[in-house]
Design an enzyme around this catalytic site. Structure first.
Site, PDB file in Angstrom:
ATOM      1  N   HIS A   1      11.492 116.784  26.588  1.00 52.90           N
ATOM      2  CA  HIS A   1      12.661 117.255  27.328  1.00 52.90           C
ATOM      3  C   HIS A   1      13.306 118.415  26.597  1.00 52.90           C
ATOM      4  O   HIS A   1      13.129 118.588  25.388  1.00 52.90           O
ATOM      5  CB  HIS A   1      13.671 116.120  27.502  1.00 52.90           C
TER       6      HIS A   1
ATOM      7  N   CYS B   1      21.010 112.951  19.476  1.00 55.56           N
ATOM      8  CA  CYS B   1      19.743 113.645  19.240  1.00 55.56           C
ATOM      9  C   CYS B   1      19.963 115.129  19.514  1.00 55.56           C
ATOM     10  O   CYS B   1      20.995 115.517  20.073  1.00 55.56           O
ATOM     11  CB  CYS B   1      18.624 113.080  20.119  1.00 55.56           C
TER      12      CYS B   1
END
Length: 673
Positions: free
Chosen positions: A65, A189
């Site tokens: 992603h 993240c």
């Protein structure tokens, strides 16, 4: 989620053998629907994210992603692989692959829905249904939450949609004091789309199984809601599962803490809960904010990896002082000549219309800024090891290193000693009544005394002797010895393009600058900067001469690389190295070695620590210096053209797995070298 994934974005027979090929096949579906405007540009962004940390998860899931300027609207593509594809998960290949594409300015609602998907992936029934589904339309419906996972259970999407991603207040429900162990956690993240929320879900599930109250603050791209201060105050322990710095860490000071990477929060949450409960039982507490993950690394890191990160932390904070102080000193020399170092203080004598007064002003301000170099290096090495409690003994040790003329090497050792001392003190079990004064009184007092004693009376003098010997050796270098040193420095500057070896060579060079720099020191600085300019300039030249060997995105990057290389920003070559490391890095090293050798052989000198071609007037032997840069650039460009010309035409612009060794380092640098 009806607009994010449709049957056209589902491939139940994904025929790819590598993660790059899988990303390309799924991204092509996005391009066909107009969700992605530039395939190669988007894949480069996916590869850059993958290089920061593998996106494979336990349980056969791959979730590449990124946020990208080439994405028109938030989109999700799903592929199912029969043979499995390696996404770097500890338990093996992934058969369920989700490619998430978010626009650079994605809105909060869409990112919240994407985070809900991340939580669904922790549901075994949901993933089992995706493995069993035989129709692309039904698979899309399952992911959207419009089809039930089973006859008895509600749709996975519906259950996830009912959850609040940013805040989980329901986990704290008025338990009786002292009955239940309480944990607060923070997950984050680099992209803040997937791993952040998967780690939160995993920790919450493990907390329920362990019988503890666990509340998670998810610091993701959809924004975050700070935990209630009362919840933090009532917590018995803290878990940080993050790959980017936790925001407002000070809120969690004074509690037992486990600090790991975000993937540890996903793959081993029960272990983290057990570990932090053990720390609480032993009375081990954090006396300051949690150690920065970029400095300390995951607990699984080896000592060598941690040492590299600690040193990089110090060098990163040192570079701005080097740039400011070194350039001001160089400017003073350029205006007033080298005798300006004997000028009176501008406090006592300054004439507004005299160039010499301005030269003295620049030189003296630069000297003061440059004087912070060693203390800042030592202070932030200690900070990388022990966070803020390490700053005081680190700066004290660095100041001692300056006082005893131990120089750059002394700063390195002082920082490591300071960090180790604080870490040792933090492991001592402290009564609760004393915890409040530990970070502001006890730790600074004891650690500064220990570091001062060791630097003044034990290790300082040997290091100072070594520093003096190194300086004398540099001053004596000539002929073949100087050329060999130039080759070594050139190879180091071009091996990781802004990474640890590059920074070590750069720090070695700037450590010899200043008002008392010798001719040998100035030659080293010149060779280091010349070699560091070569990789981006070579890639720019190669894309100009043989553009067909490069992707459209690389050709665009090549235009910017001209300016980056000329400015001595070695990281300008990273996009090329990430896409093709086995050809770009060796070619860059060859050119850097040639340039370093020629610069030393020509006797070029440089007083400024940065600036590229913009400080040519401050370079000794400027024409020969430019010849060295041009020669190395041509060698690297020629080699990369030859190597790329030998490969098969099917090569793409996506990143190879080895890019993970190159790309992550550059992102954190504000001043690149």
């Amino acid at each position: 989620m009806s607009e994010m994934i449709t049957a056209e974005l589902v491939d139940l027979d994904l025929s790819a053998e590598t993660k790059e090929a899988a990303a390309r096949l799924l991204a092509e579906r996005m391009v066909a629907l107009g969700r992605v405007t530039d395939l190669d540009g988007f894949l480069a962004d996916v590869a850059a994210r993958e290089a920061q940390m593998p996106t494979g998860l336990d349980g056969g899931i791959g979730i590449p992603h990124c946020r990208s300027a080439h994405v028109t609207e938030p989109t999700l593509a799903f592929g199912r692989s029969a043979q499995g594809i390696d996404f770097g998960a500890p338990d093996g290949p992934a058969d369920l692959i989700f490619l998430i594409a978010a626009p650079a300015g994605a809105d909060e609602d869409h990112l919240t829905i994407l985070s809900s998907l991340a939580r669904q992936l922790m549901d075994a029934e949901f993933t089992a249904a995706l493995r069993a589904v035989g129709d692309a339309g039904r698979a899309a419906a399952l992911i959207r939450g419009e089809a039930s996972v089973s006859a008895e259970e509600p749709a996975a999407g519906e259950s996830a949609a009912e959850e609040s991603v940013a805040e989980e207040p329901a986990a704290v429900a008025d338990p009786a004091p002292g009955e239940t162990f309480k944990i607060v956690a923070v997950t984050s993240c680099p992209t803040g789309i997937a791993h952040t929320y998967m780690a939160a879900e995993s920790l919450e599930n493990a907390g329920r199984e362990a019988g503890v109250e666990l509340v998670v603050e998810t610091q993701g791209s959809a924004g975050f809601t700070r935990l209630d201060p009362a919840v933090i105050a009532a917590a018995d322990a803290v878990i940080f599962a993050h790959d980017v710095p936790v925001r407002d860490k000070d809120r969690f000071s004074g509690k037992p803490t486990v600090d790991v990477g975000v993937k540890a929060g996903i793959s081993r949450p029960a272990e983290l809960i057990a570990e932090v409960r053990g720390k609480a039982a032993r009375g081990e507490v954090s006396t300051g904010a949690a150690t920065p993950v970029e400095a300390a690394g995951d607990e699984g890191d080896g000592y060598g990896t941690k040492l590299r990160k600690w040193l990089m932390s110090g060098v990163s904070y040192m570079v701005p002082f080097v740039a400011a102080g070194g350039l001001l000193i160089a400017l003073g020399f350029a205006i007033g000549g080298y005798e300006i170092n004997t000028a009176k203080s501008v406090v006592d004598h300054f004439v507004w219309t005299e160039a010499a007064s301005w030269a003295a002003l620049f030189f003296q301000v630069g000297g003061l800024a440059f004087g912070f170099l060693v203390p800042v290096l030592a202070g932030y090495i200690a900070y990388g090891m022990a966070d803020r409690p390490g700053l005081v003994p680190g700066f004290v040790g660095g100041a001692v290193a300056v006082t005893i003329n131990a120089g750059f090497l002394g700063g390195l050792v002082a920082g490591l000693i300071a960090g180790a001392t604080v870490m040792a003190i933090q492991k001592v079990r402290i009564p609760a009544v004393l915890r409040g004064i530990m970070p502001v009184v006890v730790i600074p007092l004891i650690s500064s005394a220990v570091v001062g004693f060791l630097m003044f009376l034990v290790v300082g003098e040997p290091i100072a002797s070594l520093q003096s010997g190194l300086t004398n050796w540099l001053q004596s270098l000539d002929g073949s010895n100087a050329v060999i040193l130039g080759v070594i420095l050139g190879l180091m500057m071009c091996f990781d393009l802004g990474g640890p070896l590059n920074k070590v060579a750069y720090a070695f060079a700037v450590g010899g600058l200043g008002a008392n720099a010798t001719d040998g020191n100035l030659k080293v600085m010149a060779a280091v900067m010349a070699a560091g300019m070569v990789p981006p300039l070579a890639m720019a030249l190669a894309t100009t001469v043989r553009g067909k060997l490069f992707t459209k995105t690389e050709r665009e990057n090549g235009k910017a690389a001209w300016v980056l290389g000329a400015s001595f920003i070695t990281e300008g070559a990273i996009p090329f190295a990430a896409a093709d490391p086995l050809r770009v890095i060796p070619a860059s090293m060859a050119g850097g070695a040639v340039t370093g050798a020629l610069s030393m052989g020509f006797g070029a000198t440089l007083q400024a620590p940065h600036g590229g071609i913009f400080v040519v007037p401050l370079i000794g032997q400027p024409l020969l210096y430019l010849v060295a840069v041009v020669a190395g650039t041509c060698v690297s460009a020629g080699l990369v053209i030859i190597l790329k010309g030998m490969r098969k035409p099917a090569a793409t612009g996506t990143a190879a797995p080895a890019a993970a060794e190159v790309a992550p380092v550059a992102v954190k640098e504000t001043v690149s070298v």
